[in-house]
Design a protein around this motif. Structure first.
Motif, PDB file in Angstrom:
ATOM      1  N   ARG A  69       0.849  -1.198   0.000  1.00 41.84           N
ATOM      2  CA  ARG A  69       0.000   0.000   0.000  1.00 41.84           C
ATOM      3  C   ARG A  69       0.883   1.247   0.000  1.00 41.84           C
ATOM      4  O   ARG A  69       2.028   1.213   0.442  1.00 41.84           O
ATOM      5  N   ARG A  70       0.325   2.316  -0.541  1.00 40.81           N
ATOM      6  CA  ARG A  70       1.102   3.549  -0.681  1.00 40.81           C
ATOM      7  C   ARG A  70       1.440   4.133   0.691  1.00 40.81           C
ATOM      8  O   ARG A  70       0.573   4.257   1.540  1.00 40.81           O
ATOM      9  N   LYS A  71       2.715   4.466   0.884  1.00 47.29           N
ATOM     10  CA  LYS A  71       3.115   5.092   2.150  1.00 47.29           C
ATOM     11  C   LYS A  71       2.661   6.545   2.134  1.00 47.29           C
ATOM     12  O   LYS A  71       2.604   7.182   1.087  1.00 47.29           O
ATOM     13  N   LYS A  72       2.365   7.061   3.295  1.00 47.10           N
ATOM     14  CA  LYS A  72       1.916   8.459   3.395  1.00 47.10           C
ATOM     15  C   LYS A  72       2.959   9.396   2.797  1.00 47.10           C
ATOM     16  O   LYS A  72       4.141   9.281   3.078  1.00 47.10           O
ATOM     17  N   GLY A  73       2.512  10.308   1.967  1.00 44.12           N
ATOM     18  CA  GLY A  73       3.419  11.318   1.441  1.00 44.12           C
ATOM     19  C   GLY A  73       4.184  10.888   0.197  1.00 44.12           C
ATOM     20  O   GLY A  73       4.826  11.711  -0.438  1.00 44.12           O
ATOM     21  N   ASP A  74       4.111   9.614  -0.154  1.00 47.20           N
ATOM     22  CA  ASP A  74       4.797   9.131  -1.359  1.00 47.20           C
ATOM     23  C   ASP A  74       3.959   9.462  -2.583  1.00 47.20           C
ATOM     24  O   ASP A  74       2.808   9.049  -2.677  1.00 47.20           O
ATOM     25  N   THR A  75       4.488  10.233  -3.511  1.00 40.61           N
ATOM     26  CA  THR A  75       3.704  10.578  -4.690  1.00 40.61           C
ATOM     27  C   THR A  75       4.312   9.981  -5.954  1.00 40.61           C
ATOM     28  O   THR A  75       3.883  10.284  -7.056  1.00 40.61           O
ATOM     29  N   THR A  76       5.296   9.143  -5.806  1.00 45.15           N
ATOM     30  CA  THR A  76       5.954   8.597  -6.994  1.00 45.15           C
ATOM     31  C   THR A  76       5.198   7.377  -7.509  1.00 45.15           C
ATOM     32  O   THR A  76       4.363   6.801  -6.818  1.00 45.15           O
ATOM     33  N   ASP A  77       5.495   7.005  -8.746  1.00 47.16           N
ATOM     34  CA  ASP A  77       4.894   5.813  -9.328  1.00 47.16           C
ATOM     35  C   ASP A  77       5.662   4.575  -8.879  1.00 47.16           C
ATOM     36  O   ASP A  77       6.761   4.669  -8.345  1.00 47.16           O
ATOM     37  N   ALA A  78       5.052   3.419  -9.135  1.00 49.42           N
ATOM     38  CA  ALA A  78       5.728   2.171  -8.804  1.00 49.42           C
ATOM     39  C   ALA A  78       6.706   1.803  -9.909  1.00 49.42           C
ATOM     40  O   ALA A  78       6.791   2.468 -10.937  1.00 49.42           O
ATOM     41  N   GLU A  79       7.432   0.720  -9.682  1.00 47.55           N
ATOM     42  CA  GLU A  79       8.391   0.254 -10.666  1.00 47.55           C
ATOM     43  C   GLU A  79       7.670  -0.120 -11.968  1.00 47.55           C
ATOM     44  O   GLU A  79       6.581  -0.685 -11.940  1.00 47.55           O
ATOM     45  N   HIS A  80       8.279   0.206 -13.103  1.00 45.29           N
ATOM     46  CA  HIS A  80       7.636  -0.016 -14.397  1.00 45.29           C
ATOM     47  C   HIS A  80       7.808  -1.472 -14.837  1.00 45.29           C
ATOM     48  O   HIS A  80       8.877  -1.875 -15.280  1.00 45.29           O
ATOM     49  N   VAL A  81       6.746  -2.271 -14.685  1.00 48.22           N
ATOM     50  CA  VAL A  81       6.788  -3.661 -15.152  1.00 48.22           C
ATOM     51  C   VAL A  81       5.621  -3.865 -16.105  1.00 48.22           C
ATOM     52  O   VAL A  81       4.472  -3.710 -15.712  1.00 48.22           O
ATOM     53  N   GLU A  82       5.897  -4.186 -17.369  1.00 48.04           N
ATOM     54  CA  GLU A  82       4.812  -4.246 -18.352  1.00 48.04           C
ATOM     55  C   GLU A  82       4.150  -5.592 -18.420  1.00 48.04           C
ATOM     56  O   GLU A  82       2.991  -5.710 -18.783  1.00 48.04           O
ATOM     57  N   GLY A  83       4.903  -6.638 -18.115  1.00 51.04           N
ATOM     58  CA  GLY A  83       4.324  -7.963 -18.254  1.00 51.04           C
ATOM     59  C   GLY A  83       5.433  -8.977 -18.356  1.00 51.04           C
ATOM     60  O   GLY A  83       6.612  -8.649 -18.231  1.00 51.04           O
ATOM     61  N   ASN A  84       5.014 -10.218 -18.541  1.00 46.69           N
ATOM     62  CA  ASN A  84       5.999 -11.280 -18.594  1.00 46.69           C
ATOM     63  C   ASN A  84       5.376 -12.409 -19.403  1.00 46.69           C
ATOM     64  O   ASN A  84       4.454 -13.088 -18.952  1.00 46.69           O
ATOM     65  N   THR A  85       5.832 -12.559 -20.636  1.00 54.52           N
ATOM     66  CA  THR A  85       5.178 -13.506 -21.540  1.00 54.52           C
ATOM     67  C   THR A  85       5.260 -14.933 -21.021  1.00 54.52           C
ATOM     68  O   THR A  85       4.293 -15.686 -21.113  1.00 54.52           O
ATOM     69  N   LYS A  86       6.385 -15.298 -20.405  1.00 56.16           N
ATOM     70  CA  LYS A  86       6.501 -16.666 -19.881  1.00 56.16           C
ATOM     71  C   LYS A  86       5.424 -16.939 -18.837  1.00 56.16           C
ATOM     72  O   LYS A  86       4.794 -17.989 -18.826  1.00 56.16           O
TER      73      LYS A  86
END
Ligand SMILES: [Cu+2]
Ligand SMILES: [Cu+2]
Lengths: 337, 618
Positions: A69-86
C-alpha cells in the motif's frame, strides 16, 4: 524473492484449510442413492480446485494490499513492469490442462450416474400443474413414490401440461419432465427413509407447492405395500357398475391437470356442480349437462365449447378413456355438488 | 416543471399512449366487423391481439412522435439538417433529444439507474416475503410476477448501463468528437424507453409467471402481461443491436492518429468484444420471444408438442443469446477494472495484450457454451459432454484476467479511494462468481445444482462482481469528468463498506441453502428444511444493500451541486479524457491529439501517451 516465499507458504497453508473448512461444513444433504455418492465425489474434486484457486488469487491480492500500500506522502509511481510472456503462457497452459482434466472427470462421473441395470424396475411418472402421480408395474397408481432399497428404478416421466423437473435433493439427480415426450430418471436408492420430490422448474402459480413423498423401504416392506395397493385396486375394480371412488382415481390421474373440482377456473371448466346444470356455450346456446353431454365432451372436446374457453383439438388423454371409465367419471361428477 | 412536460420524453410517452389506444381500437374494430370476439373481460377489456398490436404501434408512435427520426426523413426529402445540435446548459437536456454522445451516455445511465431502482424495489418486496416460510405479504401470482420482472428489469437496466458507460467513454478514449452515427446513437437510446414502458405495463395486464426466461409451454398460457414482456424485450433489443453497430464503427473508423490496436485503452477492447456479441446474438432472443408471440396470437405451434412443436428448441434459441449476454454484462465491467487498476496502483497493466485478447477469447468461446443451461432439460444426453468442455474452457481466458490483475497489484503503490475500493470489491465478488461456476459445468454436479439457490447465488456474484461493483467504480471515477465536481469520499466509503459484506453474506447463504434443497423461483418453502433463519438474515442483508445504494443516490445528487470542485486530472491518470478540463468540453478535444506512447506506462518519466497537436484554430 522474500515476498514470493511468504505468499507461497500462505497459499500452501490456506488451500488445505479452506478445503477442510468446506468439506466439514455439511454442504450437501444426506446421500440416499448410489448416484449421489458419485455426484458428491465430483463435487469433492471441484472443491479441491476451488480451495486452491481461491488461495492462489486471494493471498497475493491481500498481501499486496497490505504490504504494497502507498506510504503516506509518497507521490511517486511504482516500478515499471509491463508484463511477462513466460508467466502469461504458464497461466494459460496450466489452467488449460486442469480444465481438460476436470472435463474428463465430469464426463466420467456423468457416465457413472447413468449406468443401467437391465433388471431395473420401471415406474411411470406423470407430472401436472401442480402434482405428481406414479404408476407402478403392477397396474395401480399412487400419489406417493414408494421405492425399494438397492433396486435400480427407471422413472419414465411425462408431463400433461408445462415443463416440470423431478428433483429429490438426497438423490442428487434432477431431470426435467416434458409434455409430449418421455424423459428417463435412473436411480438406485440405498438408504431407507422418507424424502420429498420437489418440482425444480418454474411451472406456474403453485410451483412452490408441487411436491410428493418419496418413501424408500426395505425390499420386503416394499413388496408388502405393493400387495396392499394391488388388493385395494382389485377390490375397487370388482365393484359392479359405475363407481364414484373409481372415477375419482381416474380423475386424479388424468383430469386434474385441467379441471378443478372446487369451482376454481382452470385451463378447462370446473366439475363442481356440473352434473344436471345448464351450461352456456360459446355459440350462445345452452345445454343441460347430462350423461350424453359429458360423454360427448370427453370424446370430442371441440363439439360443444363452454363459454369463455378456447376450443380444444385432439387430446390423447381424452381419447384414451374407455366407456366404462366414462361411466365411473360421471358417477364421480355426480358427487361434486 | 413546464420544461419537463414539453420535453422529448414527455411527448414520446404521450404519443406512445395515443398509439397504443389507436392500435388496440383498430384491431378491436376489425374483430367486431369480422364477427369475432371484440372485448375480452378476462384480458383487461381488449383482446390479446388488440393489446399486442397496440403495444407495437405505441412504440412506433413514440419514435415517430418524439422527433427522433425526423432528421432522417428530412434527408430523404433532400433537406439539409444542422450538423451539431447545441444542448442547453441545465439538466433539461437529459430529457430531450441530443446527439452528443456524452449526453446520451448519461441518459442511458439515468434510465439504467431508474430501472435498477424499480427492479431492486421488487426484489426487496419479495425478499420480505421470503424472510419467513408461509405466505405473508404476496399472493403466489404476485410473487411470480415480481420475481420475473426483477430479473428482466435488472437485465435491461444492465444493458442500458453498459451502453451508458461505453457511449460516454469510448469516443473520449479514442480521441473522437462523437460516435460514428450520432443520430443512430440517439435512436438507440430512445427506442429503449418505450421498451421499458412495455415491460412495466405487463404489471397492469396480469403480470407473467415464467421468470425472465419465458419458457413455453408455460409462457404460452401466461396472462396477457407475458406478451408485453415479449414485446418490451423485442423493442429494447434494437437498442442493443444498433448501439453495438455504432460502437464498432466508431472504434474502427474514428481513432486518433497513432492509436494502433494495441495502443487503445483496454476498456475499448472490452467495448468491442461486448459489441460483437450484442450485434450478433441479440436477434436470437428477439426471435425466440417472437415465435412464442406468434404461437399465442396465430396458433403457430412452434413449441407446442400437441402440434408437433418442440419446447426444448425454444431453450436452445433463448440461451444462444442469453448465455453470451452474460458477457455483454460483465466484459465492460472487467474492462473498467483493468482500466482503473493501473491508475491506483501506479504501475502498467500487467500483460496488456493478453488482457485484451482474453476479452475477445471470452466473447468467442461464450458463443459455444449455451447448452450448459440445459443439462437437465432433456436435450440430447451425449451433447452435454462437448458443452461441458467448451464451458470449462471459458475458465482459461477468465483466469488470464485474474492473474494479470493480481500481477498488476504486485509491488505497486496501491491507493484505495472509493473507485479503487469498488474495483477491489468487484475482483473478490467476481472471483466467488467464477469459482462457483465450474461445479455447474461438470455435468454430474450440475444435475444437483441446476435450478437451485446455488445458481441464484452464483450468478448474482458474477453480475455484481463483473458489472455492479465496476459500474459504481466507474461512476465514482468519472463523475468529476461529467460534472466538474467529485462525489463525497466518506459517503462513498460508507456505501462500499455497507454493501460488500452484506452482499457476500447474501450470496454465500443463497449458495448454502441451494445445496441443501432450496429451489429457485419459489414463493414459499417447507419450514421443515430449516431455512427460516438463513432467509431472515438474507432479507436483512438485502435491505442493508438497499440502504447503501440509497446513500449512493444521496451522494450522487448532492454532489452534482455541492460536491468539491474538481476540474483537473484528479486521479493523475494518463488517459486522454483527463488531459483536458472537466466537465468535458462539448466537442471533447478542441485540438486533435496523436498517440505517441503506451497507454499505461506508469513509472516511466518522459513517456507520454498522447500529444496534442499545435493549436490551429484559437
Ligand atoms: Cu412443476
Ligand atoms: Cu451460461
Amino acid at each position: 524473492m522474500r515476498h514470493f516465499v511468504i505468499v507461497g507458504v500462505l497459499v500452501a497453508i490456506l488451500t488445505p484449510l479452506t478445503y477442510i473448512g468446506l468439506s466439514s461444513a455439511h454442504m450437501m444433504p444426506v446421500e440416499a442413492s448410489a448416484q449421489s455418492q458419485i455426484v458428491d465425489q465430483m463435487w469433492n474434486w471441484d472443491m479441491m480446485a476451488v480451495s486452491f484457486l481461491l488461495a492462489l488469487i486471494v493471498v497475493p491480492m491481500f498481501y499486496s494490499l497490505i504490504v504494497f500500500r502507498r506510504k503516506k506522502g509518497d507521490t511517486t509511481d511504482a516500478e515499471h513492469v509491463e508484463g511477462n510472456t513466460k508467466l502469461e503462457v504458464t497461466w494459460t497452459i496450466i489452467p488449460l490442462i486442469t480444465v481438460l482434466v476436470f472435463a474428463y472427470l465430469g464426463a466420467y462421473t456423468l457416465g457413472e450416474t447413468r449406468i443401467a441395470d437391465p433388471n431395473a424396475m420401471v415406474i411411470k411418472v406423470r407430472a401436472q400443474q401442480w402434482s405428481w402421480s406414479f404408476e407402478y408395474p403392477d397396474g395401480f397408481t399412487s400419489t406417493d413414490l414408494h421405492l425399494p432399497k438397492d433396486q435400480q428404478v427407471v422413472l419414465k416421466m411425462q408431463s400433461s401440461d408445462v415443463i416440470h423437473s423431478f428433483w429429490v435433493p438426497e438423490f442428487r439427480i434432477k431431470q426435467d419432465v416434458l409434455p409430449g415426450r418421455v424423459t428417463d430418471y435412473r436411480i438406485t436408492p440405498d438408504m431407507i427413509g422418507s424424502y420429498k420430490v420437489r418440482c425444480a422448474e418454474l411451472c406456474g402459480t403453485s410451483h412452490a407447492y408441487m411436491e410428493a413423498n418419496v418413501i424408500v423401504t426395505s425390499q420386503a416392506d416394499y413388496k408388502a405395500w405393493v400387495a396392499d395397493q394391488v388388493a385395494a385396486a382389485q377390490a375397487l375394480a370388482a365393484i359392479p357398475g359405475p363407481n364414484a371412488a373409481r372415477g375419482e382415481k381416474i380423475y386424479e390421474q388424468y383430469c386434474r391437470a385441467c379441471h378443478s373440482i372446487d369451482g376454481s377456473k382452470g385451463q378447462s371448466p370446473t366439475w363442481r356442480g356440473l352434473y344436471g346444470s345448464t351450461v352456456e356455450l360459446n355459440d350462445g346456446s345452452a345445454v343441460v349437462a347430462d350423461d350424453a353431454y359429458i360423454t360427448e365432451s370427453i370424446k370430442q372436446p371441440a363439439a360443444k365449447v363452454v363459454k369463455g374457453f378456447d376450443a380444444m383439438g385432439f387430446n390423447p388423454v381424452n381419447a384414451g378413456v374407455t366407456d366404462a371409465q366414462i361411466a365411473d367419471l360421471i358417477a364421480f361428477i355426480q358427487t361434486l355438488k | 416543471m413546464k420544461k419537463i412536460f414539453s420535453s422529448t420524453l414527455a411527448r414520446g410517452l404521450l404519443w406512445q399512449a395515443v398509439g397504443w389506444l389507436v392500435g388496440a381500437l383498430f384491431i378491436t374494430g376489425i374483430r367486431a366487423l369480422m364477427g369475432l370476439q371484440a372485448i375480452d373481460a378476462s384480458k383487461f377489456f381488449f383482446t390479446e391481439p388488440a393489446w399486442v398490436f397496440g403495444g407495437l404501434l405505441g412504440a412506433l408512435f413514440f419514435i415517430g412522435g418524439s422527433g427522433i427520426v425526423s432528421d432522417w426523413f428530412k434527408w430523404a426529402k433532400g433537406e439539409e439538417t444542422s450538423e451539431h445540435h447545441e444542448d442547453p446548459a441545465g439538466g433539461e437536456k437529459y430529457f430531450n433529444l441530443s446527439l452528443d454522445h456524452k449526453v446520451i451516455g448519461i441518459q442511458y445511465t439515468l434510465l439504467a439507474l431508474a430501472l435498477f431502482v424499480i427492479g431492486g424495489t421488487f426484489a426487496l418486496i419479495f425478499r420480505l416475503e421470503l424472510a419467513h416460510s408461509g405466505l405473508q405479504l404476496l399472493t403466489l401470482q404476485w410473487y411470480n410476477t415480481l420475481m420475473s420482472l426483477h430479473g428482466i428489469l435488472m437485465i435491461i437496466g444492465i444493458l442500458l448501463g453498459v451502453s451508458g458507460v461505453i457511449n460516454y467513454l469510448v469516443p473520449m478514449l479514442i480521441g473522437a468528437q462523437d460516435m460514428a452515427f450520432p443520430r443512430l446513437n440517439a435512436f438507440s437510446y430512445w427506442v429503449a424507453v418505450p421498451g421499458a414502458v412495455l415491460l412495466l405495463s405487463s404489471l397492469a395486464l396480469g403480470g407473467f409467471d415464467t421468470g425472465w426466461t419465458g419458457y413455453p409451454p408455460l409462457s404460452a398460457r401466461a396472462p396477457v402481461g407475458m406478451q408485453m414482456f415479449f414485446l418490451g424485450v423485442f423493442v429494447a433489443g434494437w437498442s442493443s443491436i444498433l448501439g453495438a453497430l455504432n460502437v464498432i464503427a466508431s472504434v474502427i473508423r474514428m481513432r486518433a492518429k497513432g492509436m494502433t490496436a494495441f495502443r487503445m485503452p483496454i476498456l475499448v477492447w472490452a467495448a468491442i468484444a461486448t459489441s460483437l456479441i450484442a450485434l450478433t446474438a441479440t436477434q436470437l432472443i428477439g426471435l425466440s420471444f417472437q415465435l412464442v408471440m406468434f404461437q399465442r396470437l396465430l396458433g403457430m405451434g412452434f413449441f407446442d408438442p400437441a402440434k408437433g412443436g418442440n419446447p426444448v428448441l425454444f431453450q436452445h434459441l433463448f440461451w444462444f443469446y442469453s448465455h453470451p449476454a452474460v458477457y455483454v454484462f460483465v466484459l465492460p465491467g472487467l474492462g473498467v477494472i483493468s482500466e482503473l487498476l493501473p491508475v491506483f496502483v501506479r504501475k502498467p497493466l500487467f500483460g496488456y495484450r493478453w488482457v485484451a485478447m482474453s476479452s475477445l477469447g471470452i466473447a468467442l468461446v461464450g458463443f459455444l457454451v449455451w447448452a450448459h443451461h440445459m443439462f437437465t432439460s432433456g436435450m440430447n444426453d451425449y451433447l452435454r459432454v462437448p458443452f461441458m468442455y467448451s464451458t470449462l474452457l471459458v475458465a482459461v481466458p477468465t483466469g488470464v484476467k485474474f492473474f494479470s490483475w493480481v500481477a498488476t497489484l504486485w509491488k505497486g503503490k496501491i491507493e484505495t479511494p472509493t473507485p479503487m475500493l469498488f474495483v477491489l470489491g468487484g475482483i473478490i465478488v467476481f472471483l466467488l462468481g467464477g469459482l462457483s461456476g465450474p461445479p455447474n459445468a461438470t455435468v454430474a454436479t450440475d444435475l444437483h445444482l441446476q435450478d437451485t439457490y446455488w445458481i441464484v447465488g452464483h450468478f448474482h456474484d458474477t453480475i455484481f462482481g463483473g458489472y455492479v461493483f465496476p459500474f459504481f467504480a466507474a461512476i465514482y471515477y468519472w463523475f468529476p469528468k461529467a460534472t466538474g465536481r467529485r462525489m463525497n469520499e466518506t459517503l462513498g466509503k460508507i456505501h462500499f463498506w455497507l454493501m460488500t459484506p452484506s452482499f457476500l453474506v447474501l450470496t454465500l447463504f443463497m449458495m448454502r441453502i441451494g445445496l441443501l434443497g432450496m429451489r429457485r423461483r419459489i414463493a414459499d418453502y417447507d419450514p421443515a428444511l430449516g431455512f427460516d433463519w438463513y432467509q431472515l438474515i438474507m432479507t436483512i442483508a438485502g435491505f442493508t444493500i438497499a440502504l447503501s445504494v440509497l446513500i449512493f443516490f444521496i451522494n450522487f445528487f448532492r454532489s452534482m451541486k455541492h460536491g468539491e470542485k474538481a476540474d483537473g486530472n484528479i486521479w493523475n491518470s494518463r488517459s486522454p479524457e483527463w488531459q483536458v478540463p472537466s466537465p468535458m468540453p462539448v466537442h471533447n478535444f478542441d485540438q486533435p491529439f496523436e498517440v505517441v506512447g503506451e497507454p499505461y506506462d506508469y513509472g516511466l518519466t518522459d513517456a507520454p501517451y498522447i500529444k496534442f497537436a499545435k493549436s490551429t484554430h484559437k
